[in-house]
Design an enzyme around this catalytic site. Sequence first.
Site, PDB file in Angstrom:
ATOM      1  N   ASP B  17      14.646  73.775   3.944  1.00  0.00           N
ATOM      2  CA  ASP B  17      14.272  74.528   5.136  1.00  0.00           C
ATOM      3  C   ASP B  17      12.757  74.614   5.169  1.00  0.00           C
ATOM      4  O   ASP B  17      12.135  75.078   4.214  1.00  0.00           O
ATOM      5  CB  ASP B  17      14.864  75.944   5.087  1.00  0.00           C
ATOM      6  CG  ASP B  17      16.384  75.929   5.278  1.00  0.00           C
ATOM      7  OD1 ASP B  17      16.934  74.847   5.552  1.00  0.00           O
ATOM      8  OD2 ASP B  17      17.008  76.996   5.156  1.00  0.00           O
ATOM      9  N   ASP B 136      27.253  75.038  13.357  1.00  0.00           N
ATOM     10  CA  ASP B 136      27.411  76.264  12.570  1.00  0.00           C
ATOM     11  C   ASP B 136      28.739  76.887  12.970  1.00  0.00           C
ATOM     12  O   ASP B 136      28.897  77.352  14.103  1.00  0.00           O
ATOM     13  CB  ASP B 136      26.257  77.237  12.857  1.00  0.00           C
ATOM     14  CG  ASP B 136      24.933  76.715  12.311  1.00  0.00           C
ATOM     15  OD1 ASP B 136      24.908  76.253  11.159  1.00  0.00           O
ATOM     16  OD2 ASP B 136      23.928  76.765  13.044  1.00  0.00           O
TER      17      ASP B 136
END
Lengths: 209, 261
Positions: B17, B136
């Site tokens: 990330d 997601d």
Amino acid sequence: MRQPQAANSAGHVVVVDSGGANLASLGYALERLGVTARVTTDANVISSAERVLLPGVGNAVAIMQRLEERALIPIIRALTAPVLGICLGMQLMFEHSAEGNTTGLGLLPGRIERMPAAAGRPVPHMGWNTLQRKRDDPLLHRLTDEDWFYFVHGYYAPATVNSVIATVEYGEQYAAVVRHKNFCGVQFHPERSGKSGARLLANFMALAN
Amino acid sequence: MGQWLIMLARRIIPCLDVRAGQVVKGVRFRDHRVVGDILELAARYRDDGADELVFYDITASPEGRSVDRSWVARVARVLDIPFCVAGGIRSVADAEAILNAGAEKISVNSPALENPSLIDALARRFGSQCVVVGIDSETSPGGYQVHQYTGDPNRARDSGRPTLAWLNEVQDRGAGEIVLNCMASDGVRRGYDLEQLALMRAACRVPIVASGGAGAASHFIDVFKAAQVDAALAASVFHSGAIVIRELKTALRAAGVEIRP
């Protein structure tokens, strides 16, 4: 025949700017081998090169159109220096591709087919595979069945094409490395295949002219 | 099953990330802290045997701004394995800049939910093999539901789409790979959501990457054997050193999972 003068003044390595998107990563891979490549569509620069790489990511129709618009098809066909087609670049070396029903460069006999998805076999074929060697060639110098290469493709050259040097197994056997005279091709991405890929590129750079 | 895939190695994919050129990690998408320099970590994972890397710009998508992605070219220069960039890719032009800088793939999530035809446009322009769709998926009483804007706790919400329907739609639109992040298991290191992943794997004709929940080597063995996914993605267990990829790969080989050494 190559003119000695041209060989002396040239000695350069060319990546044909086929409009695909992996030009940068190929350039970096060559850079790691100490080779500075010129990315170009200039016919004179391509014709006089010591080595020519034909990459291709994207769509067969778009890339053939680009080569045609820049009048590069006869230029590539006439090359006598070693040429390496990568992924779609390899596929376009054949006579025809099922992708968009496209006429290829016709450097190698055979047709590119679409890979059907099957249970347990997702398409595109995406990931790391080993090769099965079909005949010896300097392109595979110091590479073994323990070397892994990164593949990403949804179309393929059949393992039965007469230019085949090595195959890959993904449900069936497909052509992974091909060569006819100075025209070489790899279905995988040597620029993204770690040390094994670097070895293959180095082998290509070392081919006799 | 299985027979087809024997020769193709299952992939281990560390996810980094990225925020402002640094690698960060939070639990359940919150409380991000810096874990390292992007190029150092990229080189470390390359040398440790990672099969591929994903860089996810966690700030880009929710805030709707363009970001400095000059690090993509620097990463492309040091890596000799494939990598994918995710986060804030809203257009063909956004994707083109990243692919031209040397990434193999781009991954879209929330922008694809806003504008599904973005997937078609990307696949047409670059080919399906470049186009990854991130999903997601939250486990809710009514079934698996796709969540949107999950990078921002203030905006995160149920998209109203069942996961299975969205999975089918993105494949039809030309996605070449799917990263399924199972939100209920993400960040808690108790293993991948095998039940959900097996269900989605069976419905999926393109490669599928499992995400969310890795805490131990056994979780990777489980997800490859029980859910038959093509790749497994993890972040914090790799960044912390809790799992070393070389050792993980040795364990996977010993368990009979085809892997690139």
